[in-house]
Design a protein around this motif. Structure first.
Motif, short mmCIF file in Angstrom:
data_model
loop_
_atom_site.label_atom_id
_atom_site.label_comp_id
_atom_site.label_asym_id
_atom_site.label_seq_id
_atom_site.Cartn_x
_atom_site.Cartn_y
_atom_site.Cartn_z
N LEU A 387 0.69 -1.26 0.07
CA LEU A 387 0.06 0.00 0.15
C LEU A 387 0.80 1.38 0.07
N TYR A 388 2.12 1.07 0.45
CA TYR A 388 3.08 2.20 0.28
C TYR A 388 3.31 3.04 -1.04
N HIS A 389 3.12 4.12 -1.16
CA HIS A 389 3.26 4.97 -2.38
C HIS A 389 4.39 5.94 -2.27
N ALA A 390 5.50 5.62 -3.08
CA ALA A 390 6.64 6.65 -2.95
C ALA A 390 6.31 8.10 -3.25
N PRO A 391 6.73 9.19 -2.44
CA PRO A 391 6.27 10.52 -2.75
C PRO A 391 6.92 11.10 -4.03
N GLU A 392 6.15 12.11 -4.54
CA GLU A 392 6.82 12.76 -5.57
C GLU A 392 7.41 13.93 -5.05
N ILE A 393 8.74 13.81 -5.63
CA ILE A 393 9.83 14.79 -5.28
C ILE A 393 10.10 15.70 -6.26
N LEU A 500 16.52 18.11 -0.02
CA LEU A 500 15.71 16.88 0.77
C LEU A 500 17.08 15.92 1.08
N ASP A 501 17.18 15.54 2.52
CA ASP A 501 18.10 14.74 3.02
C ASP A 501 17.73 13.27 2.40
N PRO A 502 18.78 12.54 1.75
CA PRO A 502 18.60 11.03 1.47
C PRO A 502 18.59 10.05 2.63
N ILE A 503 17.91 9.12 2.35
CA ILE A 503 17.96 7.95 3.43
C ILE A 503 19.44 7.64 3.67
N ASP A 504 19.85 7.50 4.68
CA ASP A 504 21.31 7.42 4.90
C ASP A 504 21.41 5.89 5.65
N ILE A 505 22.17 5.41 4.95
CA ILE A 505 22.51 3.80 5.17
C ILE A 505 23.88 3.79 5.48
N THR A 506 24.33 3.49 6.70
CA THR A 506 25.58 3.09 7.35
C THR A 506 25.93 1.82 8.23
N GLU A 574 12.87 -1.76 -5.02
CA GLU A 574 11.90 -2.59 -6.02
C GLU A 574 10.64 -2.44 -5.35
N GLU A 575 10.42 -2.57 -4.16
CA GLU A 575 9.21 -2.61 -3.37
C GLU A 575 8.65 -1.43 -3.26
N TYR A 576 9.40 -0.25 -2.73
CA TYR A 576 8.89 0.98 -2.18
C TYR A 576 8.86 1.82 -3.47
N GLN A 577 9.71 1.42 -4.52
CA GLN A 577 9.73 2.14 -5.68
C GLN A 577 10.53 3.63 -5.58
N LEU A 578 11.29 3.57 -4.47
CA LEU A 578 12.07 4.96 -4.39
C LEU A 578 13.25 5.00 -5.25
N GLN A 579 13.39 6.33 -5.90
CA GLN A 579 14.70 6.32 -6.80
C GLN A 579 16.07 6.29 -6.02
N ARG A 580 16.97 5.67 -6.71
CA ARG A 580 18.41 5.45 -6.37
C ARG A 580 19.01 6.85 -5.82
N LYS A 581 18.61 7.83 -6.32
CA LYS A 581 19.54 9.12 -6.01
C LYS A 581 19.00 9.56 -4.50
N TYR A 582 17.95 9.18 -4.19
CA TYR A 582 17.45 9.57 -2.70
C TYR A 582 17.80 8.48 -1.52
N ILE A 583 18.68 7.40 -1.99
CA ILE A 583 19.31 6.61 -1.23
C ILE A 583 20.87 6.58 -0.90
#
Length: 596
Positions: A387-393, A500-506, A574-583
């Motif tokens: 049910l998640y819809h990726a936001p339009e940025i 917009l700050d990206p999703i930060d993975i460390t 793949e599932e949440y359909q977020l763009q790679r540039k925001y990760i």
């Protein structure tokens, strides 16, 4: 034409000379307007803007807005009034009436078919093919749509009121109406009584209803209106006439009554939607939400919990309720001290506390129509993921004080927010207007004093006299203040300053040489950290926790054992359909062992 979202190219204030020209053009297009009405429509001093936009099919449209409300739109040098204008001047165009259920189809981009046009006792207005007409609902003279007649009145009658009657350009509840203050149509009594209501015969044993005697339709035009059904095809809703039945006028009138919205219990559709909204809200609090999920994003609460509590065959639509927005509904519930809502991030609200002992929650009884599956607490998060819809940025740019002289000619001042395409068009227009294109090489632009002050550093001002087009545009974007617009599913767009700050993975090292994956900024993209943590925990069979984000108030981060970037990348991309540039941080994923 405006059934889908359009793209705004520019929005500028109209100057005095342009107002006078516009008033002259409108007077020629609508000679029925008096001088006083013309002055109201195109005022001398009030705020009047010219908005250039592209419709979803690529049509270039010019919209004239008075105090934010669009009053006119122009296509191919032809002016058309909006519903806001027609509500003030309902007699500006010849009007044709249709039934209320057709309105939703018109707002969705449908054309009006002739079987859906009501023929009054006084006859249809005389029009020619191509005449601009207004479309009203039975019993109210306030227009709800603007269209062009596809045939003359005589041809409509000769065709037996069959076929397409009007090409609808704009309707109440479409995106052009939404560009204004979204007010409702006024109630304007018809000049001549219309057969909007059906009278009962008073015999309970007979299910027949009689038509109002005012409805006089020629025998050649009589049809079984009750058997008209709506179908969608090629972008227009067609009112298809089925095989006529052998029932009399009484049964035909009964079908007409069924065709109109049912209100036997005296409640309006808005009242029913309010009741459904309250039912889904209390059902979700009582059976779905757990204390461990708090704080819970309001968008996640609506998407994952309230929607799943909606009874089968019904659809929860907050816009059709009296609250109109989820934020207003939750604000009311907060006033009742049922929930507590806070804005943990700018523009993003979360439910931080719930009073499960509140009398309204404790007294709520789950409807019996729900199955055991729907009433049981959610143990899986798969449904939530779907049910998640990726936001339009959308990246935006603000005019700074340094760049204000460059944008002054286009009517934009310091603080104006523009899209990248708007900036590009303004710069190109500025260069061409001031004849700055180099005559010897059109790939270069001559730098005048304003461009020099706005775009060049001090050490460059004596050395550079020309700039390439790409360099000119990139320098301009760099000098503007960064903004961004985020639109979450079912919510109004949110404009924030900065990038917009990206999703930060460390990846962090813990005791005993163990690695953990840390994920930050999930809330900025409408993701529920608790839901993401639970999903990862189930998929990789590793412990996951949520901790406070150091240095940020009311922010959290997800921590999961091991290097789980590959699983996280699959979930986000793949599932949440977020763009790679925001990760940020996907490159730290462990390399998969290749089988020999």
């Amino acid at each position: 034409m405006f059934s889908k979202a359009f793209r705004v190219k520019s929005n500028t204030a109209i100057k005095g000379s342009d107002r006078r020209k516009l008033r002259t053009d409108v007077a020629a297009a609508f000679p029925a307007l008096s001088s006083e009405q013309l002055s109201e429509l195109v005022p001398n001093r009030e705020e009047l803007n010219l908005v250039k936009l592209y419709a979803h099919k690529g049509d270039a449209v010019t919209v004239y807005a008075n105090n934010r409300n669009p009053v006119l739109f122009e296509m191919e040098k032809t002016f058309y009034p909006t519903v806001y204008t027609l509500w003030s001047y309902p007699d500006l165009l010849p009007a044709f009436s249709t039934w209320p259920p057709v309105l939703q189809r018109l707002a969705g981009g449908a054309d009006l078919m002739l079987p859906g046009v009501m023929v009054p006792s006084c006859g249809l207005p005389p029009v020619q093919q191509g005449t601009l007409c207004a479309i009203t609902l039975v019993g109210n003279r306030a227009p709800v749509a603007v269209g062009v007649a596809t045939m003359s009145t005589a041809e409509m009658l000769a065709a037996g009121m069959k076929g397409k009657g009007f090409t609808v350009l704009h309707a109440y509840m479409d995106h052009l109406w939404g560009f204004g203050d979204k007010s409702y149509p006024p109630t304007i009594a018809p000049l001549v009584a219309e057969p909007a209501e059906l009278e009962s015969t008073g015999d309970d044993d007979e299910k027949g209803l009689e038509l109002d005697s005012n409805l006089c339709i020629a025998p050649s035009l009589q049809m079984d209106i009750g058997n008209l059904s709506l179908q969608e095809g090629d972008g227009c809703a067609r009112l298809m006439e089925e095989e006529p039945s052998e029932t009399g006028a009484a049964e035909m009138a009964e079908d007409i009554a069924e065709f109109q919205p049912e209100m036997e219990d005296g409640r309006t559709p808005q009242d029913r939607m309010d009741e459904l909204l309250h039912q889904c809200f209390f059902h979700a609090l009582k059976c779905k939400v757990k204390k461990s999920e708090l704080p819970l994003l309001t968008s996640t609460f609506l998407r994952n919990h309230m929607f799943s509590c909606c009874p089968e065959g019904q659809q929860l639509d907050i816009k059709k309720s009296s609250y109109k927005k989820l934020s207003k509904f939750l604000q009311y519930m907060q006033q009742q001290k049922i929930v507590q809502v806070k804005e943990l991030n700018k523009g993003v609200e979360s439910i931080v506390d719930i009073d499960w002992k509140h009398a309204d929650i404790r007294s709520f009884v789950v409807p019996e129509v729900f199955s055991a599956v729907s009433t049981a607490p959610e143990s899986k998060c798969g449904d939530g993921e779907q049910l998640y819809h990726a936001p339009e940025i959308i990246p935006l740019y603000g005019v700074s004080a340094k760049m204000a002289p460059l944008f002054q000619e286009s009517g934009h001042k310091k603080g104006s927010i523009l899209s990248s395409s708007d900036v590009r068009n303004i710069i190109i227009s500025y260069v061409k207007t001031n004849e700055l294109v180099d005559e010897t090489n059109k790939n270069f632009v001559k730098v005048n004093p304003i461009l020099c002050d706005c775009l060049l550093d001090k050490w460059e001002q004596d050395k550079i006299s020309k700039l390439k087009w790409d360099d000119l545009l990139s320098r301009c974007l760099e000098q503007l203040q960064p903004y961004h617009q985020v639109t979450f599913f079912g919510h109004e767009p949110i404009v924030r300053k900065g990038n917009l700050d990206p999703i930060d993975i460390t990846i962090a090292q813990r005791s005993s040489n163990k690695k953990v994956t840390i994920i930050k900024n999930l809330e900025l993209y409408g993701l529920d950290p608790q839901l993401v943590a639970t999903t990862l925990q189930q998929r990789v069979q590793a412990s996951a926790t949520i901790n406070s984000l150091p240095g940020a108030k009311d922010r959290v981060q997800v921590q999961i054992q091991g290097n789980q970037i590959n699983h996280l990348a699959k979930l986000l991309l793949e599932e949440y359909q977020l763009q790679r540039k925001y990760i940020q941080g996907l490159e730290k994923a462990p390399k998969l062992n290749r089988k020999k």
